[in-house]
Design an enzyme around this catalytic site. Sequence first.
Site, PDB file in Angstrom:
ATOM      1  CB  CYS A 139      57.430  82.723  36.329  1.00  0.00           C
ATOM      2  SG  CYS A 139      56.564  83.145  38.523  1.00  0.00           S
TER       3      CYS A 139
ATOM      4  CG  HIS B 131      57.843  87.664  36.897  1.00  0.00           C
ATOM      5  ND1 HIS B 131      57.430  87.726  35.939  1.00  0.00           N
ATOM      6  CD2 HIS B 131      57.243  87.614  37.861  1.00  0.00           C
ATOM      7  CE1 HIS B 131      56.206  87.042  35.791  1.00  0.00           C
ATOM      8  NE2 HIS B 131      55.926  86.822  36.433  1.00  0.00           N
TER       9      HIS B 131
ATOM     10  CD  GLU C 164      60.038  88.867  33.060  1.00  0.00           C
ATOM     11  OE1 GLU C 164      58.475  88.940  33.222  1.00  0.00           O
ATOM     12  OE2 GLU C 164      60.361  88.334  34.056  1.00  0.00           O
TER      13      GLU C 164
END
Length: 271
Positions: free
Chosen positions: A112, A204, A206
């Site tokens: 990001c 994102h 994660e």
Amino acid sequence: MEKSPLKIGILNVMHDKADTKTRLQHVLTHTAIPVDLHFYYPMTHYAGRTVPEAVSSILDPLDIHEVATMDGFIITGSPIETLEFDQVHYIAEVRTLLKTLSQHVPNQLYLCWGGMVALNYFFGISKLILPHKLFGVYPQTILDPHPLLKGLKNDFKSPHARYAEMDVRGIHADPRLTINATTTKGKLFMVTEPTDTQTFVFSHIEYDRWGLDSEYKREVAVHPEIDYVRAKHYYHHKNDYDHPKFNWKKTQRTIFDNWIQHVADHRNDNH
């Protein structure tokens, strides 16, 4: 002789540093390949003030000399994408880190805002503010297959949460860069360069199930006067915000597992 763990560094500049550390620990230790994770914060972020105990207890100050010994490195996102890069008060430290990574660390993953600042630093690509926040879980289109996407099919899901986008025309105009995947409406997901040293991911990946929900609640808490829109295509039922989907789990595991394998293969090839 048993091989030593892969040494992976992470510059954690997310707002929810503890949750981000937990999430990355989870996704980076999913394979059988042993990893040694080192989490850092930029020291200049706290210049002239005491580092909060909530930060210093879980992250170490960025150590450029130690970074140079890493097998791989990750720079996380940060909720500062509406700022010009030069307005970020720790940008000089980040640029020193990027220079060190380019000289010494063969595997770099940028997430990001991390992808934005790295793509700008290495390739001069401009950052553009979006008219509306890209916020939700969207299907992705694979434009150019890549080893990190191996195991994913067209329309794989991934969460996006950002107010800015890199200049796609500038990326297309640079022969060194490839757009490997975008949302089905053309917003960036992943960009790579020919050596596969640097990977720029604008999602994102994660985030766990509650990542987008937590981000929404954080923004509302900071600015309750703003009517923020909740993440799209995220909740199972309209107006039922207690049951978000986690339909990017395969995306998350596939890309992080592939990246860890890539780091391990690169080390094996150079020993």
